[in-house]
Design an enzyme around this catalytic site. Structure first.
Site, PDB file in Angstrom:
ATOM      1  N   PRO A 271     -26.988  -4.788 -28.204  1.00 13.96           N
ATOM      2  CA  PRO A 271     -26.979  -5.137 -29.384  1.00 13.96           C
ATOM      3  C   PRO A 271     -25.605  -4.502 -30.120  1.00 13.96           C
ATOM      4  O   PRO A 271     -25.217  -3.481 -29.846  1.00 13.96           O
ATOM      5  CB  PRO A 271     -28.210  -4.421 -29.951  1.00 13.96           C
ATOM      6  CG  PRO A 271     -29.198  -4.467 -28.747  1.00 13.96           C
ATOM      7  CD  PRO A 271     -28.444  -4.293 -27.614  1.00 13.96           C
ATOM      8  N   CYS A 272     -25.016  -5.266 -30.811  1.00 12.22           N
ATOM      9  CA  CYS A 272     -23.615  -4.904 -31.467  1.00 12.22           C
ATOM     10  C   CYS A 272     -23.703  -4.489 -32.831  1.00 12.22           C
ATOM     11  O   CYS A 272     -22.611  -4.347 -33.362  1.00 12.22           O
ATOM     12  CB  CYS A 272     -22.762  -5.960 -31.063  1.00 12.22           C
ATOM     13  SG  CYS A 272     -23.239  -7.455 -31.678  1.00 12.22           S
ATOM     14  N   GLN A 273     -25.067  -4.471 -33.715  1.00 11.59           N
ATOM     15  CA  GLN A 273     -24.820  -4.402 -34.904  1.00 11.59           C
ATOM     16  C   GLN A 273     -24.253  -3.121 -35.384  1.00 11.59           C
ATOM     17  O   GLN A 273     -23.615  -3.101 -36.589  1.00 11.59           O
ATOM     18  CB  GLN A 273     -26.290  -4.477 -35.510  1.00 11.59           C
ATOM     19  CG  GLN A 273     -26.954  -5.773 -35.608  1.00 11.59           C
ATOM     20  CD  GLN A 273     -27.748  -6.164 -34.160  1.00 11.59           C
ATOM     21  OE1 GLN A 273     -27.492  -5.499 -33.226  1.00 11.59           O
ATOM     22  NE2 GLN A 273     -28.558  -7.120 -34.243  1.00 11.59           N
TER      23      GLN A 273
ATOM     24  N   PHE B 104     -21.642  -1.639 -34.399  1.00  7.86           N
ATOM     25  CA  PHE B 104     -20.043  -2.015 -34.143  1.00  7.86           C
ATOM     26  C   PHE B 104     -19.772  -3.066 -35.065  1.00  7.86           C
ATOM     27  O   PHE B 104     -18.594  -3.158 -35.200  1.00  7.86           O
ATOM     28  CB  PHE B 104     -19.669  -1.686 -32.777  1.00  7.86           C
ATOM     29  CG  PHE B 104     -19.987  -0.719 -31.931  1.00  7.86           C
ATOM     30  CD1 PHE B 104     -19.738   0.354 -32.017  1.00  7.86           C
ATOM     31  CD2 PHE B 104     -20.962  -0.923 -30.966  1.00  7.86           C
ATOM     32  CE1 PHE B 104     -20.084   1.676 -31.168  1.00  7.86           C
ATOM     33  CE2 PHE B 104     -21.442   0.191 -30.102  1.00  7.86           C
ATOM     34  CZ  PHE B 104     -20.855   1.244 -30.243  1.00  7.86           C
TER      35      PHE B 104
END
Length: 361
Positions: A78-80, A82
């Site tokens: 999950p990239c939220q 960054f």
């Protein structure tokens, strides 16, 4: 394993977009893990020969020891934390999952790993300490790792979606790794069709081949934020923006399903209209002949359907998605485009063939 099919462990698997690409590259996924129930159901429906464990990755760490020796570990944590679109919070628990990914690499000891994330993690100065920590950890585990920034449009995906792929090679001592991998990725490039070319064969929304799936209304913003392009700025309420069907879509967000779902001009895409309605509206706003009022846009403007989103993300047309419509849109938006994943996988497989690390401890 050089004489057999390459095997892989898939992490943060989602609906399996990355897995579709890696499988197309000839890789057998022996284990997959996903936290979201509906995404795990989707995965099982389409990958019956792979083991999918629907659980928090921290709960299943010990079970991964049995996959030591698999050729690859891949996934997109999950990239939220960054994401420029998110809050960009390094203390977000989800931001720590890139290191959990390396915890798995430490256990499985694959010949190579591929970790996908948002472009910001790969280039922003703000994330330089995180990048350094990640690359240092990979090096300590015996991997030479580099980030590669790729745009999906260059890999047969009709979507402007830039992402970073951290590619690590076990016991890598190739002084020209970045150069060689870049060349292999270049060989995989293929120009994507326009959105019109991609979607036209589906037919109008509301037909059997293209059911209507998003009914969120499209309304005009009374105080539009103007830009030179009809497809930039904010002329409509909500975060869903118009798609230029003669070009590529912007990144499909995981928040699709309501008024954050992008939209198209149905008559221009599938009918006989000679101009996108949005272009004429934008021109009127720019030259002052139109005064914006809060009202619904013409019905020819409508949100993209699930089937259209599936195509834009390059899933197979017959890919089965589980869950309600909102959950399905989320799974599609969260995915790594299959064609993009395939290109990266083929480049990595080719690199392993040319620079074998077999037999090295």
């Amino acid at each position: 394993m050089s004489n057999n099919q390459l095997t892989a462990v898939s992490l943060f698997t989602g609906a399996g977009g990355m897995d579709v690409g890696f499988e197309r590259a000839g890789i057998k996924v022996v284990f997959a893990n996903e936290l979201m129930k509906e995404a795990a159901q989707t995965y099982r429906a389409n990958h019956p020969n792979s083991l999918m464990v629907n659980d928090d990755i921290h709960n299943i760490m010990d079970s991964l020891d049995q996959y030591e020796g698999a050729d690859l570990v891949f996934g997109g944590p999950p990239c939220q934390g960054f994401s420029v679109a998110g809050k960009m919070d390094p203390d977000d628990d989800r931001s720590k999952l890139i290191f959990t990914f390396l915890d798995v690499v430490e256990r499985v000891k694959p010949r190579a790993f591929v970790m996908e994330n948002v472009k910001a993690l790969g280039i922003l100065e703000k994330w330089e300490p995180v990048r350094k920590k990640y690359l240092d950890r990979a090096r300590a585990l015996g991997y030479y790792c580099m980030p590669f920034i790729l745009n999906a449009t260059e890999f047969n995906v009709s979507q402007k979606r830039e992402r970073v792929f951290f590619i690590g090679i076990k016991n890598g001592n190739d002084p020209f790794f970045e150069y060689n991998m870049t060349n292999l990725l270049e060989e995989q490039k293929k120009k994507a069709p326009t959105v019109r070319e991609l979607l036209h064969s589906l037919g109008r929304a509301g037909t059997e081949s293209n059911p209507n799936t998003c009914t969120a209304k499209i309304t005009f913003a009374t105080q539009p934020i103007m830009r030179k392009s009809p497809y930039a700025g904010m002329y409509f309420n909500g975060q869903g923006r118009p798609i230029n069907v003669d070009d590529y879509a912007n990144t499909l967000p995981a928040s699709m399903g309501g008024n954050k779902t992008p939209f198209v001009d149905e008559d221009y895409l599938y009918g006989s209209a000679t101009e996108d309605w949005v272009v004429a509206y934008h021109k009127g706003l720019m030259d002052g002949t139109i005064t914006p009022e809060f009202e619904e846009a013409p019905t020819r403007l409508r949100r993209i359907t699930v089937n259209e989103a599936i195509r834009i993300q390059t899933f197979p047309d017959d890919y089965v998605f589980c869950g309600n419509k909102g959950r399905i849109y989320t799974q599609i938006g969260n995915a790594v485009p299959c064609n993009m994943a395939e290109a990266v996988a083929k480049a990595v497989v080719e690199y392993l063939k040319e620079h074998s690390t077999e037999g090295e401890a």
